[in-house]
Design a protein around this motif. Sequence first.
Motif, short mmCIF file in Angstrom:
data_model
loop_
_atom_site.label_atom_id
_atom_site.label_comp_id
_atom_site.label_asym_id
_atom_site.label_seq_id
_atom_site.Cartn_x
_atom_site.Cartn_y
_atom_site.Cartn_z
N LEU A 89 1.16 -0.85 0.20
CA LEU A 89 0.39 0.22 -0.04
C LEU A 89 0.67 1.67 -0.17
O LEU A 89 0.84 1.93 -0.73
CB LEU A 89 -0.57 -0.15 1.19
CG LEU A 89 -2.20 1.46 1.33
CD1 LEU A 89 -2.84 1.24 0.22
CD2 LEU A 89 -2.42 1.25 2.47
N PHE A 90 1.71 1.45 0.31
CA PHE A 90 3.33 2.02 0.68
C PHE A 90 3.28 2.86 -0.88
O PHE A 90 3.61 3.35 -1.33
CB PHE A 90 3.97 2.06 1.52
CG PHE A 90 4.88 3.40 1.59
CD1 PHE A 90 5.07 4.07 2.43
CD2 PHE A 90 6.96 3.19 1.22
CE1 PHE A 90 5.62 5.68 2.58
CE2 PHE A 90 7.12 3.85 0.76
CZ PHE A 90 7.41 5.20 1.38
N ALA A 91 3.88 2.02 -1.21
CA ALA A 91 4.41 1.76 -2.46
C ALA A 91 3.10 2.14 -3.98
O ALA A 91 3.73 3.27 -4.41
CB ALA A 91 4.98 0.06 -3.15
N VAL A 92 1.89 1.40 -3.79
CA VAL A 92 0.74 2.49 -4.16
C VAL A 92 0.96 3.50 -4.38
O VAL A 92 0.73 4.11 -5.42
CB VAL A 92 -0.27 1.08 -4.22
CG1 VAL A 92 -1.35 2.09 -4.66
CG2 VAL A 92 0.39 -0.04 -4.44
N SER A 93 0.78 4.36 -3.02
CA SER A 93 0.54 5.94 -2.70
C SER A 93 1.40 6.50 -3.61
O SER A 93 1.45 7.88 -3.06
CB SER A 93 0.19 6.06 -1.39
OG SER A 93 -0.53 4.97 -0.45
N VAL A 94 3.10 6.19 -2.92
CA VAL A 94 4.06 6.78 -3.44
C VAL A 94 3.59 6.61 -5.44
O VAL A 94 3.77 8.14 -6.48
CB VAL A 94 5.43 6.07 -3.93
CG1 VAL A 94 6.30 6.81 -4.80
CG2 VAL A 94 5.72 5.93 -2.22
N LEU A 95 3.36 5.50 -6.27
CA LEU A 95 3.25 5.39 -7.25
C LEU A 95 2.03 6.55 -7.55
O LEU A 95 1.82 7.02 -8.59
CB LEU A 95 2.83 3.93 -7.98
CG LEU A 95 2.04 3.88 -8.56
CD1 LEU A 95 3.30 4.42 -10.16
CD2 LEU A 95 1.56 2.20 -9.56
N PHE A 96 0.93 6.53 -6.99
CA PHE A 96 0.09 7.44 -7.31
C PHE A 96 -0.10 9.01 -7.30
O PHE A 96 -0.34 9.34 -8.19
CB PHE A 96 -1.43 7.63 -5.91
CG PHE A 96 -2.92 7.96 -6.35
CD1 PHE A 96 -3.58 7.31 -6.78
CD2 PHE A 96 -3.03 9.36 -6.13
CE1 PHE A 96 -5.38 7.21 -7.00
CE2 PHE A 96 -4.00 9.02 -7.18
CZ PHE A 96 -5.27 8.50 -6.95
N ILE A 97 0.76 9.44 -6.28
CA ILE A 97 1.15 11.06 -6.26
C ILE A 97 2.26 11.06 -7.70
O ILE A 97 2.10 11.78 -8.22
CB ILE A 97 2.82 11.05 -5.14
CG1 ILE A 97 2.04 10.72 -3.88
CG2 ILE A 97 2.80 12.44 -5.41
CD1 ILE A 97 2.29 10.46 -2.72
N ILE A 98 3.57 10.09 -7.63
CA ILE A 98 3.86 10.43 -8.89
C ILE A 98 3.63 10.31 -10.33
O ILE A 98 3.26 11.45 -10.95
CB ILE A 98 5.49 9.20 -9.22
CG1 ILE A 98 6.20 9.19 -7.79
CG2 ILE A 98 6.08 9.33 -10.27
CD1 ILE A 98 7.48 8.13 -7.80
N SER A 99 2.53 9.36 -10.37
CA SER A 99 1.36 9.50 -11.32
C SER A 99 0.97 10.53 -12.15
O SER A 99 0.46 11.36 -13.01
CB SER A 99 0.21 7.94 -11.03
OG SER A 99 1.22 7.07 -11.20
N LEU A 100 -0.10 11.61 -10.50
CA LEU A 100 -0.94 12.86 -10.71
C LEU A 100 0.11 13.26 -11.16
O LEU A 100 -0.01 14.37 -12.38
CB LEU A 100 -0.84 13.22 -9.75
CG LEU A 100 -2.56 12.26 -8.58
CD1 LEU A 100 -2.57 12.51 -7.75
CD2 LEU A 100 -3.24 12.62 -9.72
#
Length: 375
Positions: free
Chosen positions: A354-365
């Motif tokens: 979940l932590f890795a997905v959260s980081v991905l979410f921010i970078i993707s935005l």
Amino acid sequence: MVLNCMGIVILQLSEAKITYDKLGFLESFKDIPIAFISLFAVNFISKTGTKKSLILALTIVGICSLILPFVEVFWFYKVWFAIIGTCFALGKICVFGMIRNNISDEKSLAKTMNSVEASFMIGIFVVNIGFGWLISSRFSEFWKFGFLSISVLSGIAIFLFSRLKISEPAKTEQKNVFREVSSLINPLLITFLAVIFFIVFIEQSFNSWLPSFYKNHLKVNSFFALQASSFLALFSYIGRTITANVIQRFSLSKYYILCLSLIVLVLIVIIGIQFADADDSRTLLFLFPIIGLFLSPLYPVVNSKMIASIDKAKANLFTSLIVIFSSLGSSVSSIVMALLFGNQLLNFYSVYILFAVSVLFIISLIYFRFADQKI
């Protein structure tokens, strides 16, 4: 199939008393050659031709899969995965190059790439199902002989592909790879490569380590661990097939963010069950594969959006960068997971993801905010 048999190898070798520290670095022997060879593979493919390069890669994979069952020493797995990684880099650059040379439209690219990547998931599904049956049978000690079937499939693929006529790009003279790469680099590309890194980072946390999580933490046998994990690949196939058929109706960025949001939602439900209900609940066996529906479209969707903006002449070079950062994401993920497993921190498996997905979410935005720019 060979690239994603790592989960099976980890599962079986851990029973042979190979430590998780050693098994975690085993993936690096696959990923580091992928990263190293990718840039140099571009000039090799330009000189040799896409078709001949792809047939060469398939031939080497077939020979390696033929040899593996007859070798007992652990160091050979390192050599084997290094060779497989090199062939994968060569093959992927060829395939992406063929797609880019024939399709220019962004959404058509997304459709084609989702279809191609969906076939990738069939390979993962078949290899988990097949080896699961073999490992659970009375012939379980001969599990490595399952690789002979992969060797046969390589031969069939070579035969079929050799009969096809494909349009080859014009052969170009050898150029300075590093100078070519430096001409591509800009903030948008760096953000894109960070997105690729984290997508593969997350994918590999499931593909290579979910069977071991099922067996060690949820206490299921090897057969069920591999069968349950194969459903992650099946759901991933369904996710990519659906995406290939509906993507032309949606904005790529909105579709991508929706999928990412649904992954976060499922992970929150999993964490809620783990910490509020039961840490080893069998419900988790059925929830983890659902993530494949939403995780699988991310890689082809974001790739197609970026590749569509690249000149055809630079398609192979650009693909090599994708392959490099994909391999780095895979390698780093496996090392971190090995530490997690080695220190008996499996109850934090879903929290880590979940932590890795959260980081991905921010970078993707950030990436999609500037993705309309041209390289």
